[in-house]
Design a protein around this motif. Structure first.
Motif, PDB file in Angstrom:
ATOM      1  N   GLU A   1      -7.524  -2.497  -7.127  1.00  0.00           N
ATOM      2  CA  GLU A   1      -6.186  -3.832  -6.715  1.00  0.00           C
ATOM      3  C   GLU A   1      -5.526  -4.037  -7.676  1.00  0.00           C
ATOM      4  O   GLU A   1      -4.296  -4.497  -7.281  1.00  0.00           O
ATOM      5  N   LYS A   2      -5.489  -4.068  -8.333  1.00  0.00           N
ATOM      6  CA  LYS A   2      -4.623  -4.438 -10.053  1.00  0.00           C
ATOM      7  C   LYS A   2      -3.520  -3.496  -9.885  1.00  0.00           C
ATOM      8  O   LYS A   2      -2.881  -3.106 -10.264  1.00  0.00           O
TER       9      LYS A   2
ATOM     10  N   PRO B   1       4.204   0.966  -4.913  1.00  0.00           N
ATOM     11  CA  PRO B   1       3.447   0.201  -5.177  1.00  0.00           C
ATOM     12  C   PRO B   1       2.124   0.600  -4.926  1.00  0.00           C
ATOM     13  O   PRO B   1       0.902  -0.121  -4.441  1.00  0.00           O
TER      14      PRO B   1
ATOM     15  N   SER C   1      -1.738  -1.815  -7.330  1.00  0.00           N
ATOM     16  CA  SER C   1      -0.622  -2.883  -7.430  1.00  0.00           C
ATOM     17  C   SER C   1       0.175  -3.821  -7.162  1.00  0.00           C
ATOM     18  O   SER C   1       0.681  -4.189  -6.962  1.00  0.00           O
ATOM     19  N   GLN C   2      -0.381  -4.164  -8.860  1.00  0.00           N
ATOM     20  CA  GLN C   2       0.129  -5.439  -9.389  1.00  0.00           C
ATOM     21  C   GLN C   2       0.702  -5.117 -10.303  1.00  0.00           C
ATOM     22  O   GLN C   2      -0.092  -4.631 -11.308  1.00  0.00           O
ATOM     23  N   PHE C   3       2.126  -5.225 -10.450  1.00  0.00           N
ATOM     24  CA  PHE C   3       2.499  -5.565 -11.895  1.00  0.00           C
ATOM     25  C   PHE C   3       2.482  -6.326 -13.019  1.00  0.00           C
ATOM     26  O   PHE C   3       2.707  -7.306 -12.446  1.00  0.00           O
ATOM     27  N   PRO C   4       1.729  -6.366 -13.912  1.00  0.00           N
ATOM     28  CA  PRO C   4       1.187  -6.918 -14.647  1.00  0.00           C
ATOM     29  C   PRO C   4       2.104  -7.740 -15.309  1.00  0.00           C
ATOM     30  O   PRO C   4       3.374  -8.115 -15.251  1.00  0.00           O
ATOM     31  N   GLN C   5       1.678  -9.184 -14.812  1.00  0.00           N
ATOM     32  CA  GLN C   5       2.925 -10.269 -15.595  1.00  0.00           C
ATOM     33  C   GLN C   5       2.742 -10.406 -17.324  1.00  0.00           C
ATOM     34  O   GLN C   5       3.944 -10.937 -17.203  1.00  0.00           O
TER      35      GLN C   5
ATOM     36  N   ARG D   1      -1.658   4.927  -4.439  1.00  0.00           N
ATOM     37  CA  ARG D   1      -1.728   5.914  -5.800  1.00  0.00           C
ATOM     38  C   ARG D   1      -2.905   7.406  -5.573  1.00  0.00           C
ATOM     39  O   ARG D   1      -3.879   7.086  -4.930  1.00  0.00           O
TER      40      ARG D   1
END
Length: 148
Positions: free
Chosen positions: A138-139, A79, A141-145, A82
């Protein structure tokens, strides 16, 4: 700049040539292998490249395999990474400018040495634009909730 580079057997020659060129340009290069053109599995080298960048040992990475596709998928499993598959300098510049890519992937069976050098140059010399691109990156590296 400290750059990590890794490949599979199909891209061994391209990796070796790029590493030598990068060193001649004054960069510090961490060649993560392989050490020969004997058959290896690209995920192993993609994961190793991703780990080195995620830990801050290298600032940027170059991942190479036959097509560039498999190793880019492996690198992007981390994560913190990129990694953009590029084939010409514009995509290499845009992945930095818009996506703050910290690694690129290329296919040795598809990209010659001169084009690979042009892509690497664009990747290393282009800065992240920030601004409206910042929150989007930023998004990544975040797993969508909620995928719904």
């Amino acid at each position: 700049m400290r750059i990590a580079i890794a490949s599979d057997h199909a891209a061994f020659d391209l990796k070796t040539e790029l590493a030598e060129w990068l060193m001649s340009e004054g960069h510090e290069v961490a060649d993560l292998g392989p050490e020969t053109a004997d058959r290896v599995d690209y995920p192993d080298y993609g994961y190793k490249l991703a780990e080195v960048i995620a830990e801050g040992v290298a600032e940027r990475g170059i991942a190479l395999c036959g097509s560039g596709i498999g190793i880019s998928i492996a690198v992007n499993r981390n994560p913190a990474l990129r990694c953009a598959l590029v084939s010409e300098p514009l995509s290499a510049a845009l992945c930095r400018e818009h996506n703050n890519a910290n690694a690129i992937a290329m296919g040795a069976r598809l990209t010659g040495i001169d084009m690979a050098k042009a892509c690497v140059t664009a990747f290393l010399t282009t800065e992240f634009a920030g601004g409206r691109h910042g929150p989007r990156v930023e998004k990544l590296s975040q797993f969508p909730q909620d995928a719904g």
